[in-house]
Write a protein that holds these residues in place. Sequence first.
Motif, PDB file in Angstrom:
ATOM      1  N   LYS A 170      79.171  26.807-114.325  1.00 21.16           N
ATOM      2  CA  LYS A 170      79.295  25.658-113.351  1.00 21.16           C
ATOM      3  C   LYS A 170      78.605  25.665-112.094  1.00 21.16           C
ATOM      4  CE  LYS A 170      83.638  24.010-115.713  1.00 21.16           C
ATOM      5  NZ  LYS A 170      84.995  23.881-115.246  1.00 21.16           N
ATOM      6  N   ASP A 171      78.718  26.709-111.499  1.00 20.10           N
ATOM      7  CA  ASP A 171      78.320  27.050-110.255  1.00 20.10           C
ATOM      8  C   ASP A 171      76.729  27.577-110.064  1.00 20.10           C
ATOM      9  OD1 ASP A 171      80.924  26.519-109.499  1.00 20.10           O
ATOM     10  OD2 ASP A 171      81.520  28.685-109.097  1.00 20.10           O
ATOM     11  N   HIS A 172      76.383  27.855-111.191  1.00 23.36           N
ATOM     12  CA  HIS A 172      74.909  28.748-110.748  1.00 23.36           C
ATOM     13  C   HIS A 172      74.077  28.488-112.027  1.00 23.36           C
ATOM     14  CE1 HIS A 172      76.195  30.525-107.127  1.00 23.36           C
ATOM     15  NE2 HIS A 172      77.387  30.814-107.674  1.00 23.36           N
ATOM     16  N   GLY A 173      74.382  27.572-112.955  1.00 22.68           N
ATOM     17  CA  GLY A 173      73.590  27.192-113.929  1.00 22.68           C
ATOM     18  C   GLY A 173      73.429  28.301-114.964  1.00 22.68           C
ATOM     19  N   GLY A 198      70.939  31.910-114.904  1.00 26.55           N
ATOM     20  CA  GLY A 198      70.571  30.633-114.329  1.00 26.55           C
ATOM     21  C   GLY A 198      69.286  30.540-113.730  1.00 26.55           C
ATOM     22  N   LYS A 199      68.555  29.358-113.807  1.00 28.59           N
ATOM     23  CA  LYS A 199      67.116  29.247-113.582  1.00 28.59           C
ATOM     24  C   LYS A 199      67.035  29.359-111.928  1.00 28.59           C
ATOM     25  CE  LYS A 199      62.981  26.194-114.076  1.00 28.59           C
ATOM     26  NZ  LYS A 199      62.536  25.014-114.638  1.00 28.59           N
ATOM     27  N   GLY A 200      66.168  30.207-111.449  1.00 31.74           N
ATOM     28  CA  GLY A 200      66.078  30.303-109.953  1.00 31.74           C
ATOM     29  C   GLY A 200      67.153  31.075-109.524  1.00 31.74           C
ATOM     30  N   GLU A 201      68.373  31.469-110.071  1.00 27.04           N
ATOM     31  CA  GLU A 201      69.262  32.144-109.693  1.00 27.04           C
ATOM     32  C   GLU A 201      69.944  33.113-110.761  1.00 27.04           C
ATOM     33  OE1 GLU A 201      72.546  29.631-108.404  1.00 27.04           O
ATOM     34  OE2 GLU A 201      71.734  28.105-109.553  1.00 27.04           O
ATOM     35  N   SER A 202      69.266  33.625-111.588  1.00 27.04           N
ATOM     36  CA  SER A 202      69.420  34.482-112.448  1.00 27.04           C
ATOM     37  C   SER A 202      70.237  35.523-112.119  1.00 27.04           C
ATOM     38  CB  SER A 202      68.527  34.540-113.536  1.00 27.04           C
ATOM     39  OG  SER A 202      67.286  35.405-113.075  1.00 27.04           O
ATOM     40  N   LEU A 203      69.697  36.286-111.091  1.00 33.89           N
ATOM     41  CA  LEU A 203      70.037  37.688-110.496  1.00 33.89           C
ATOM     42  C   LEU A 203      71.006  37.064-109.233  1.00 33.89           C
ATOM     43  CD1 LEU A 203      67.083  39.851-110.758  1.00 33.89           C
ATOM     44  CD2 LEU A 203      68.863  39.425-112.300  1.00 33.89           C
ATOM     45  N   LEU A 204      72.208  37.512-108.988  1.00 35.36           N
ATOM     46  CA  LEU A 204      73.065  37.136-107.866  1.00 35.36           C
ATOM     47  C   LEU A 204      73.738  38.284-107.233  1.00 35.36           C
ATOM     48  CD1 LEU A 204      73.836  34.510-110.220  1.00 35.36           C
ATOM     49  CD2 LEU A 204      74.095  33.558-107.787  1.00 35.36           C
ATOM     50  N   HIS A 212      81.085  34.431-101.352  1.00 39.63           N
ATOM     51  CA  HIS A 212      79.895  33.592-101.138  1.00 39.63           C
ATOM     52  C   HIS A 212      78.844  34.432-101.548  1.00 39.63           C
ATOM     53  CE1 HIS A 212      79.501  35.965 -97.260  1.00 39.63           C
ATOM     54  NE2 HIS A 212      78.166  35.757 -97.595  1.00 39.63           N
ATOM     55  N   VAL A 213      77.665  33.528-101.855  1.00 42.96           N
ATOM     56  CA  VAL A 213      76.612  34.245-102.508  1.00 42.96           C
ATOM     57  C   VAL A 213      75.630  34.648-101.324  1.00 42.96           C
ATOM     58  CG1 VAL A 213      74.232  33.574-103.675  1.00 42.96           C
ATOM     59  CG2 VAL A 213      76.704  32.553-104.530  1.00 42.96           C
ATOM     60  N   VAL A 214      75.533  36.020-101.416  1.00 44.78           N
ATOM     61  CA  VAL A 214      74.497  36.643-100.345  1.00 44.78           C
ATOM     62  C   VAL A 214      72.846  36.271-100.636  1.00 44.78           C
ATOM     63  CG1 VAL A 214      74.151  38.812 -98.996  1.00 44.78           C
ATOM     64  CG2 VAL A 214      76.218  38.277 -99.797  1.00 44.78           C
ATOM     65  N   TRP A 215      72.632  36.479-102.015  1.00 43.67           N
ATOM     66  CA  TRP A 215      71.542  36.089-102.292  1.00 43.67           C
ATOM     67  C   TRP A 215      71.328  35.850-103.696  1.00 43.67           C
ATOM     68  CZ3 TRP A 215      69.646  39.094-106.351  1.00 43.67           C
ATOM     69  CH2 TRP A 215      70.063  40.182-106.296  1.00 43.67           C
ATOM     70  N   GLN A 216      70.200  35.137-104.282  1.00 40.90           N
ATOM     71  CA  GLN A 216      70.287  34.592-105.574  1.00 40.90           C
ATOM     72  C   GLN A 216      68.512  34.623-105.563  1.00 40.90           C
ATOM     73  OE1 GLN A 216      72.709  31.271-105.470  1.00 40.90           O
ATOM     74  NE2 GLN A 216      70.787  29.848-105.222  1.00 40.90           N
ATOM     75  N   ASP A 220      65.231  35.364-115.008  1.00 40.43           N
ATOM     76  CA  ASP A 220      65.407  36.070-115.981  1.00 40.43           C
ATOM     77  C   ASP A 220      66.518  35.967-117.042  1.00 40.43           C
ATOM     78  OD1 ASP A 220      64.028  37.576-113.708  1.00 40.43           O
ATOM     79  OD2 ASP A 220      63.431  39.006-115.319  1.00 40.43           O
ATOM     80  N   GLY A 221      66.243  35.770-118.360  1.00 39.78           N
ATOM     81  CA  GLY A 221      67.352  35.492-119.089  1.00 39.78           C
ATOM     82  C   GLY A 221      68.310  36.593-119.214  1.00 39.78           C
TER      83      GLY A 221
END
Length: 434
Positions: A170-173, A198-204, A212-216, A220-221
């Motif tokens: 829900k939060d990161h696709g 998630g597209k554009g945020e597959s590594l978090l 809280h998200v520090v980076w994303q 990559d699937g």
Amino acid sequence: MRAKMRFQLNALALAFLGCGLGTIQLSAGDWPQYRGPNHNGTSPEKILKSWPADGPRELWKVPLTDGFSAISIADGKAFTLVTRSVEGADQEVCVAMNAETGKELWAMPLGIAKYDGGGDSGVPGNGGGDGPRSTPAYDEGKVYTYSSKMVLTCFNAADGKVLWSSDLIKDHGGRNIHWESAASPLVEDGLVFIACGGKGESLLAFDKQDGHVVWQGEDDGMTQSTPIATTILGERQVIFFTQTGLVSVVPKSGKILWRYAFPYKTATAISPVVSGDIVYCSSSYGVGASACKIAKTGDGFSATQLWFKPFKDINNHWSTPVCADGYLYGLFGQAKYGKAPLECVELATGDVKWSKDGFGPGGCTLVDGHILILSDAGDLVLVKVDKDEYKEVTRAHVLAGKCWNPASLSNGRIYARSTKEGVCLDLAPQRASR
């Protein structure tokens, strides 16, 4: 709900020889997350190598319902995931136990447990239960879990109170996969690392204090592989094993250090294995195995293939090998329930030095110059590290049910589990000699 907490590094910097790699190790005795404090299945402890005829001394054994989660141990507690009926529905549940007695301290549900095949699919040899595949991670009084439905949750280790949570779909696709998420959360230097697809945020990377998200970044699937933290050529890095291959990043920023392309078909489940400047990866389902050599020029890194072996020669299903003195020791082959071999593979060449059938897809732990294997049928087997031949030292049947995970080791004690029960065994030489 989000709670603020002060981060304090409780790690002790030291170098020990597992694969000749300098790592950061947590306080003595802890096995705080999947495959231990150094993310490589290696323990620096000493253990008893001569076992009684009926096996190591059993300290406790408790019933545990379905699950393939391993056991994490820290702060006098043991943590794992099980399947239980909660409010009339099967749910994944995080269970905290007293590490000394096995007594349950608290249990908190993570969400619905419903799997799309795999663990109990009816394939011969593959019966006996299903359940969560991820292993909880402990860090400074907090426990982090990642459910098969891709919900990352932080609990207070003392009482199971939820401190923060993120639904990555829900939060990161997040894009879940066949057989669903099986990766464990990686906690390193104040951050929690997850690959969600998630597209554009597959590594978090999440802040472990408040979530809280520090980076994303990246696209990559995801796979079932748990990322690792390691040091290569003096650079601390986190390595993900995604559908594109190996991806190494700077932990604090997510900046890509290097990539190594590797095929993906159906599923990828083992974690990368690092020895010095060599990184190993493998997958079943017709893929195979490979190793790459990492080089550094100035501020840049590169990965060059050393070798690739096809599926018929080498493949790991979900059991990650351990590494000692430049040789891999692990359980190889796809779906070889009850019979998958323990093999010794030269890391630099991919050559198989020897193979011994009869273990199944369980797990391996490296300790005190020996490989400790937990077979899928619940046998605990001690094999001497030797690149030239298979040297079994001792074995014992310790668990009923199906075991698809490695044993954990903390303060001379082995913690292992199956789809039916969990056990704690005493392998400390000092205690055993009394």
